[in-house]
Structure formats: structure tokens, C-alpha cells
Design a protein around this motif. Structure first.
Motif, PDB file in Angstrom:
ATOM      1  N   ARG A 175     -51.851 -10.023  17.667  1.00  0.00           N
ATOM      2  CA  ARG A 175     -52.143  -8.887  16.901  1.00  0.00           C
ATOM      3  C   ARG A 175     -52.835  -7.903  17.784  1.00  0.00           C
ATOM      4  O   ARG A 175     -53.615  -7.197  17.229  1.00  0.00           O
ATOM      5  N   VAL A 211     -50.411  -6.508  10.863  1.00  0.00           N
ATOM      6  CA  VAL A 211     -49.226  -7.076  10.797  1.00  0.00           C
ATOM      7  C   VAL A 211     -49.139  -8.422  10.150  1.00  0.00           C
ATOM      8  O   VAL A 211     -50.180  -9.136   9.904  1.00  0.00           O
ATOM      9  N   VAL A 229     -42.245  -7.686  13.685  1.00  0.00           N
ATOM     10  CA  VAL A 229     -42.664  -6.367  13.589  1.00  0.00           C
ATOM     11  C   VAL A 229     -42.258  -5.573  14.916  1.00  0.00           C
ATOM     12  O   VAL A 229     -41.438  -5.984  15.719  1.00  0.00           O
ATOM     13  N   PHE A 250     -43.076  -2.982   9.760  1.00  0.00           N
ATOM     14  CA  PHE A 250     -42.551  -4.269   9.292  1.00  0.00           C
ATOM     15  C   PHE A 250     -41.934  -4.161   7.687  1.00  0.00           C
ATOM     16  O   PHE A 250     -41.990  -3.161   7.348  1.00  0.00           O
TER      17      PHE A 250
END
Length: 812
Positions: free
Chosen positions: A75, A354, A360, A371
Motif C-alpha cells: 500500500r 487502494v 491497481v 483502480f
């Protein structure tokens, strides 16, 4: 709020990979790079293969020196996983930047990692326990791949400090930086040997990539080599005896390969039918850790024993963010009904949010991570403000909304999208005819993975192109797979002889062979093969053949622009073998391509416009499929066959943003009208502003008007005097950038021609002028044939001669 992540960095990857873009300069119309290209015409390989990625899963595993934990990226932050408890603890707070590629110091006290803020990358050294940042390494706009020496005195890294990517070393006591390996190609992933003398690294040459070891005396030994090794990331074993690396296979997967430094000619393959990424050794050398894409298209942590055997999953039992977290539930609607959409989301400090699961991507034009949502999706975010931007294809203006998420709670955010046009209700269906499902990227995608992308982009037809990557034919095992219900998917083929120009074969029943030939290509480098052989193959199969990403210069007939026109485009078009040309593409100049297309139309070549993004959907750093597209208006029910028939007939327009419905009298594109004074009408529906509207007759502006300063719809009308022959069409455009949902450099749209008198008719003066320009371009292309040297190519030369005779006749 958007997040910027750096675009491609790189220099030319040799002529064989430069496509027809090899001579690109700052004047080119390719989408914006966020970093210098060092003169490279096509940076997609550097961007897609060599730069860090973002994922909700696990990236870049780095086992700790004591064997008790694994550092990794997820992330956009650095985490440390305690192997005993399964708890992953967040170490960094990278704000709007992305943190990746961690490396432990030998004493386990600190972690070096790459930080990426979209305009530059640099290395940060942080305390492994607290995340407190201790120092940075900044050397040029790009710094990648940190690795500590085994004694902890130096930090090796890859840097653009003196041009392209070289291997450097920093003395951690003095802070002095020294270039260790500098040569005219890309050097990455340094791995210092325990003896303190040798260094393993990755050399990316494009045509022949290599994993090498450099000895103390400067000599080098190649450990592993191959064409376009894509995601390859070598890792040196703790004892310095072995290197493990992943390399691509011919079936779209990767394999882990073990190489002994003393005997590099005898590699051992550890895995089959998997997609291992970023391998790393455990401290005791007993395990090899890696990540692999799962069914949800997130990367998961796995390991395999040094001696081989079963692959084992490594579970994360809990994610410790170190701060209060909450959930935002985003719902996207049109007229009260949930619809799929493309989303960009960020927390209060601009860090991307996300989904998990879910792939993504990064939009390098606008600096946004994006996304897809099926219409209802949840995101875990730090408590506080969350901003989400939503679009659906090119018909909806972007809508941005902000909400506040409470710790431990779930906050719903409803975004209502308002389309400026209902294409299907008006009989129009959209298609993207040049993109790739798999192209050596981070994931091995299945065809069904395209469906949520296409729904989020409101894209009706997709023809992913099978393509060659030097000696590999990507996705060939998927040939024959199709989806007949909307969104319709039908595989097609890209023919990639770089010297001759790339073409696409759509709607064909059988593959054309060979896929590549000509100077600079392997094996078939001196064969007398013409692009027309592939074009005729498509027609014989009932399909359509198009030149893809054809012209990248905005002034192709200027003094230095003729070389941007694909070698065989003019002979193929003039001799009647070409069906279509991709007037719109992310990689090329729409205005420059149109100038070539106008001249071909003016000499009677009835070539229809098509469009394709040329994105690689299994990359992280790539635009969205369908953001450059063509709309066609089929007769009868919508099927692939009726759509393709409409496209071949020219009942179409191409666009990167605005949608345009044009008619002369009651005749639309692809039809025929009489000469004389005629009324025309144009309905424009656009999600973004644009500057100009122009009615063209035989390539000259017959009427011009102002565009639209805001999204919406507008009707234009007027009269035009039509000569005895030729064509009339409309284009809309701006000369500056555009905003979401547009991902091209400019908002642009162009109709197929309405013919005057008959399809393929010409007006003598326009035909003479066009033929003179095309002869200049033909001269330039024929000069380029000298690259064949002494090779016997009478068929190719005969086509040039026949095209010349015809053009001379037209020019008078």
C-alpha cells in the motif's frame, strides 16, 4: 486528491525495441513522462519493468539478518512481518510518496528503501524499530535498489547521477558517492558479494538483458541472459555461491532459476506454472522468498526451499497500521443505479487508498493511481478525510467527493455520475483495438480480467493484441479465446517488424507467420517479406488490417518529420492493401497522423480511421484501456461481426475525449453525398473542455469554430461547398493537455470521411498536392531500405516502384 508517482526513466533500449518511435524528441506527442527519457523514444519497457510498483498485497520481500522477520512494501508503505506471530507492523508513513524495495542493514538496526514522489526517487535509511528517518541518498532524479555491503560500511544503489542508470556506492561514514559501474546501458539491482570484492547486478540492454557478476579486476561473467527479461530481479545467496532470479517463459509465466557463480552454464529451474516475483534469500540460505499474484490480482508472500519442492504460502494474521483506521464504502451511480467506474482515492495527506483484492494502475499523464469498482467497493484508510474521484469511460465528467472516516467505523460515500451522452442509445458502440493483456508486467492476467476494466471504462469491444517480445510470443496460448456477450473480447494479432512498421490484424481466424522480420530482428533479418503479406492475410480471413501508432511527429512532412512515417505505410496504402490507420493512440500525434491520413485519402485510398491505447494491462505504470477509442455504428443487432463491418465501412469516429455525431444533409461518415452546396450538422458531447471544431474538405479547413469551455453537449451547423470529388469530415481538438477522464495528451476526436460522389473519389488539385508530399515521404522510406545492405529484397523494392509510378501519375 491524487497521488503522483514517477513516470519512466531510461535511455534507448536498442533500435529493435524502439518501434517506430525511435527518433522521438521533445516535440513528440507521446503522453507526458514525469522523468527525463534520456533521448529514448519508447520508455515503456523501463517504466513497466524497472520501476517500483504499488499493490495492496506484498511487494519486495526482504528477510531480516536474524531470520525472524520479513520487511516488505504494501500500500505504498514499508512493513515488517514478525514470522512467529504473523503480525505485519507498518514502519513508514510516506505521506503522498510511495515507499518500496526495502533492504536491511547487516546488524538489522535499519532499513534502506526507495521513496518515490512522482518527480524523483531517492533512498531513505530509517530505524527498523521506530521508522525514524536517519539519512537519505539523493543522486540525480532517480535512485533505486539500495543494498548494504556485507560489512555495513557502504550502501550500493542504482542512480541517474551521471545520465542513465549506473551502479553507485555511498561510504556511510563519509557520505561520499562513487560510481562503481558506468556503461551505456541500464544497470540495476546491485548485490554485493560477501568477499567485499565482487558485485552481482542486472544489465538491461533491451535486446539481450543479462545478470552479471563483476570481479575485483573489472572483468565480468554473465550468469543469466535473455531477451527482454522484464521483471527479472537477481538475488545473491548469503554465502555468495548462488544467484536466484525469475525469468519469463514462453507461456506467459515466470520461473525461478538458480545459478551457481562458479558454473553459470548449468542453471536449475525451481518453479513451473507460477508467476514468482522479486525473489530473496533467507539469512540461513535455506529458503527463497518471493511474491506471486493471486486470483484477486494482489501479490501474496510465498517461499520455496533452496533444494526445491512444494511452494508454501506465508499468512499475515494482522496488519498493525500504528494509527486508527476506518473504512470508506464508495458507491458510484448513474440515475440511481450502481455502475462500474474508474476510481482514484487518497487519504488526508495524499497517500493512495487502494482496494484488496484488486489490481491497481498508475496514470503517468496526470499522476494518479487508479483502480476499478463494480459500483460498490470498500477501502481501508487512516481515520480522517478521504477524497475520491470517479469517472466512467469518456462519457462522464470527473466527479470528486470528500468524506471523513471515523476510527473503527465505516463511512458511505455516494458519487453520482452524469453522462454527457448515451452512446448505445444512439446506436454507437466503442472499441479499443490496440492493447495487450500481458506484456511482461507484474501479473499474469486471464482474459476475464479485462471485463471489470472494460465495464469501468464503458467499453463495448476490446481486441487485445498478441505480440512478440523479441523471441517470445505473448498470450499465444490464449489464441481462439473469445467473449461474445458485452463487453465483447476477441483476440487479434500485432505484427511487429520494427523497421517496416507495426500493424494489427483484427477479426482473423488464423495467425500470420512470422510475427517479426527485417533489419534488427532475430532470425528473419534479411528476408524479402512485406507488411502487405500480413495485410492480405487479414483480408483473406475476413478481418481488418491497420497500421498502429503510425506517426509520432506533429509535422510529418516537415524537413525532419518524414522519417517518422512507417517504412511501408505509403506503398501499402497507395497500392490498396491497407484497410485502416490508427488515427488516435496514446503513443502518437493525432494531428500528425491525420496529416498523413488526409494525403492518402486525397489520392483515393479509402482508408478508415481506427484507434487503440497501446497499453499493457498487466503493468502497474500504464494508462487505462479504452481511453483512446473508436466508435462505430453497426446495422442491426450489436455483435462483433456487425461492429467490425461498421468499422470497416467507416461508419465511425475516433476519440480521446469528445464524442461527435456528424452528418452532411442526412448522410453520416462512411456515406456518399453529391457535390455542391450542402448543409451539415454536428452534435458534440464532451467530458472535458476543448478548443476548436473544424469541418475539413480534402484536408483543408472549410469551417472553423470555437470549442467548448466546459463539459456538456452542443450542436453546430452550417453549409459547405463541396467540390466534384474527395471527402468531408470533422475534427475537434485542443493543443494543450486534458483532465480526467482523458488520459491522452490532448482531447481529440475525428470522424471518418463522408465521400463526395463515390467512395475513393478525388479532387485533382488536392490529389496532385498530396501525391507530391507522399512522393517525398516515399523517397525517404526508400533511402531507409539501405539498412538491408546486400540482402536480396526484390518484392519489397517492386512495391515501392509500383507505388512511385502511381503517385507520379497522380502528381502529373
Amino acid at each position: 486528491m491524487s497521488l503522483n508517482i514517477p513516470g519512466p526513466i531510461g535511455r534507448s533500449l536498442v533500435a529493435a525495441l524502439a518501434l517506430t518511435l525511435a527518433a522521438a524528441t521533445a516535440l513528440d506527442a507521446q503522453w507526458t513522462n514525469r522523468y527525463p527519457r534520456w533521448g529514448s523514444g519508447h520508455h515503456v519497457y523501463v517504466e513497466g519493468f524497472e520501476f517500483p510498483s504499488l499493490d495492496a498485497g506484498v511487494l519486495d520481500p526482504a528477510p531480516s539478518p536474524d531470520g525472524r522477520s520479513i520487511a516488505f512494501s504494501s500500500r505504498g508503505w514499508i512493513w515488517v512481518l514478525d514470522l512467529a506471530s504473523g503480525v505485519a507492523r507498518r514502519v513508514t508513513r510516506g505521506a503522498a510518496a510511495i515507499d518500496s524495495r526495502p533492504a536491511w542493514s547487516p546488524d538489522g538496526a535499519s532499513i534502506a528503501f526507495v521513496r518515490d514522489d512522482t518527480r524523483r526517487t531517492w533512498v531513505v535509511v530509517a530505524d527498523a524499530a521506530t521508522g525514524r528517518e536517519l539519512s537519505t541518498v539523493e543522486n540525480g532524479p532517480v535512485v533505486l535498489d539500495p543494498a548494504f555491503s556485507r560489512d555495513g560500511s557502504r550502501l550500493f544503489y542504482s542512480s541517474s547521477g551521471q545520465g542513465d542508470l549506473d551502479i553507485w556506492s555511498r561510504d556511510l561514514a563519509t557520505g561520499a558517492d562513487t560510481r562503481v559501474i558506468g556503461q551505456p546501458r541500464l544497470q540495476l539491482r546491485p548485490q554485493p558479494h560477501p568477499d567485499g570484492e565482487r558485485l552481482v547486478y542486472l544489465l538491461k540492454a533491451g535486446e539481450d538483458d543479462e545478470v552479471r557478476v563483476r570481479n575485483a579486476d573489472g572483468s565480468e561473467v554473465t550468469l543469466l541472459s535473455g531477451g527482454l527479461l522484464s521483471q527479472t530481479r537477481p538475488a545473491l545467496s548469503p554465502n555468495g555461491r548462488f544467484v536466484v532470479a525469475q525469468r519469463p517463459t514462453h507461456d506467459g509465466t515466470w520461473e525461478l532459476v538458480l545459478v551457481e557463480l562458479a558454473r553459470p552454464s548449468l542453471p536449475v529451474v525451481l518453479t513451473h506454472d507460477h508467476t514468482p516475483q522479486t525473489p530473496a534469500w533467507s539469512a540461513d540460505g535455506e529458503w527463497i522468498w518471493f511474491v506471486e499474484s493471486d486470483a484477486g490480482r494482489n501479490l501474496r508472500l510465498r517461499r520455496i526451499a533452496f533444494g526445491g519442492g512444494p511452494i508454501r504460502d506465508v499468512a499475515i494474521t494482522r496488519w498493525d497500521y500504528g494509527e486508527p483506521m476506518g473504512t470508506v464504502r464508495v458507491r458510484t451511480r448513474i440515475a440511481g443505479t450502481e455502475v462500474a467506474a474508474r476510481l482514484n482515492a487518497a487519504d488526508a495527506v495524499g497517500h493512495p487508498a487502494v482496494p484488496e483484492p484488486g489490481q491497481v494502475w498508475f496514470d503517468g499523464q496526470h499522476g494518479r493511481v487508479f483502480f476499478y469498482s463494480p459500483g460498490d467497493i470498500e477501502l481501508v484508510v487512516p481515520a480522517g478525510a478521504v477524497t475520491v474521484t470517479a469517472v466512467r469511460g469518456l462519457t462522464t465528467p470527473a466527479v470528486t467527493a470528500t468524506t471523513t472516516v471515523a476510527a473503527g467505523g465505516t463511512q458511505e460515500l455516494v458519487i453520482d455520475l452524469e453522462p454527457v451522452w448515451d452512446a448505445q442509445a444512439n446506436g454507437w458502440y466503442s472499441g479499443d483495438h490496440h492493447f495487450h493483456l500481458n506484456y511482461g508486467g507484474q501479473h499474469a492476467l486471464a482474459p476475464d480480467d479485462l471485463v471489470p476494466m472494460m465495464r469501468g471504462e464503458d467499453l463495448d469491444v476490446g481486441t487485445p493484441l498478441l505480440a512478440s517480445l523479441n523471441n517470445r510470443f505473448e498470450d499465444q496460448h490464449l489464441w481462439g479465446w473469445s467473449r461474445d456477450e458485452p463487453p465483447i473480447i476477441r483476440f487479434a494479432q500485432e505484427i511487429r517488424p520494427h523497421f517496416h512498421g507495426h500493424t494489427s490484424l483484427i477479426g482473423i481466424d488464423s495467425l500470420f507467420w512470422p510475427w517479426v522480420w527485417g533489419p534488427g530482428n532475430p532470425i528473419y533479418n534479411a528476408e524479402d517479406i512485406s507488411n502487405s503479406d500480413a495485410l492480405r492475410h487479414a483480408r483473406a480471413d475476413g478481418g481488418m488490417a491497420s497500421y498502429v501508432h503510425p506517426v509520432f511527429r506533429p509535422d510529418p512532412f516537415g524537413d525532419d518529420g518524414l522519417g517518422s512515417i512507417p517504412l511501408e505505410l505509403i506503398p501499402d496504402a497507395v497500392l490498396g492493401d491497407l484497410d485502416a490507420i490508427d488515427v488516435a493512440c496514446l503513443w502518437t500525434s493525432e494531428l500528425g497522423t491525420a496529416e498523413v491520413w488526409y494525403r492518402l485519402l486525397n489520392v483515393g485510398a479509402a482508408i478508415v480511421p481506427s484507434a487503440g491505447t497501446d497499453v499493457m494491462t498487466n503493468f502497474f505504470r500504464t494508462m487505462a484501456v479504452g481511453t483512446t477509442r473508436v466508435y462505430a455504428r453497426p446495422d442491426g443487432p450489436f455483435t462483433f461481426d456487425s461492429y467490425l463491418a461498421a468499422l470497416k465501412a467507416g461508419r465511425s469516429f475516433v476519440t480521446t475525449g469528445p464524442m461527435i455525431e456528424f452528418a452532411v444533409g442526412d448522410v453520416g461518415p462512411g456515406g456518399v453525398v453529391d457535390a455542391g452546396s450542402a448543409s451539415w450538422s454536428l452534435d458534440v458531447h464532451t467530458p472535458v473542455p476543448f478548443a476548436r471544431v473544424e469541418v475539413l474538405v480534402n484536408g483543408s479547413v472549410a469551417w472553423s469554430g470555437e470549442g467548448m469551455a466546459a463539459p456538456g453537449s452542443r450542436t453546430y451547423s452550417g453549409t459547405v461547398d463541396l467540390p466534384a470529388g474527395g471527402w468531408v469530415a470533422v475534427r475537434t481538438y485542443s493543443e494543450t493537455g486534458a483532465e480526467w477522464p482523458v488520459m491522452n495528451t490532448i482531447p481529440f476526436a475525428h470522424t471518418a470521411p463522408v465521400w463526395i460522389g463515390s467512395v475513393g473519389s478525388t479532387e485533382p488539385a488536392a490529389a496532385r498536392a498530396a501525391a507530391a508530399d507522399l512522393l517525398r515521404a516515399l523517397d525517404n522510406a526508400e533511402e531507409r531500405l539501405q539498412r538491408y545492405g546486400d540482402a536480396d529484397i526484390p518484392r519489397i523494392r517492386e512495391r515501392f516502384e509500383r507505388a512511385r509510378v502511381r503517385l507520379v501519375g497522380i502528381a502529373g
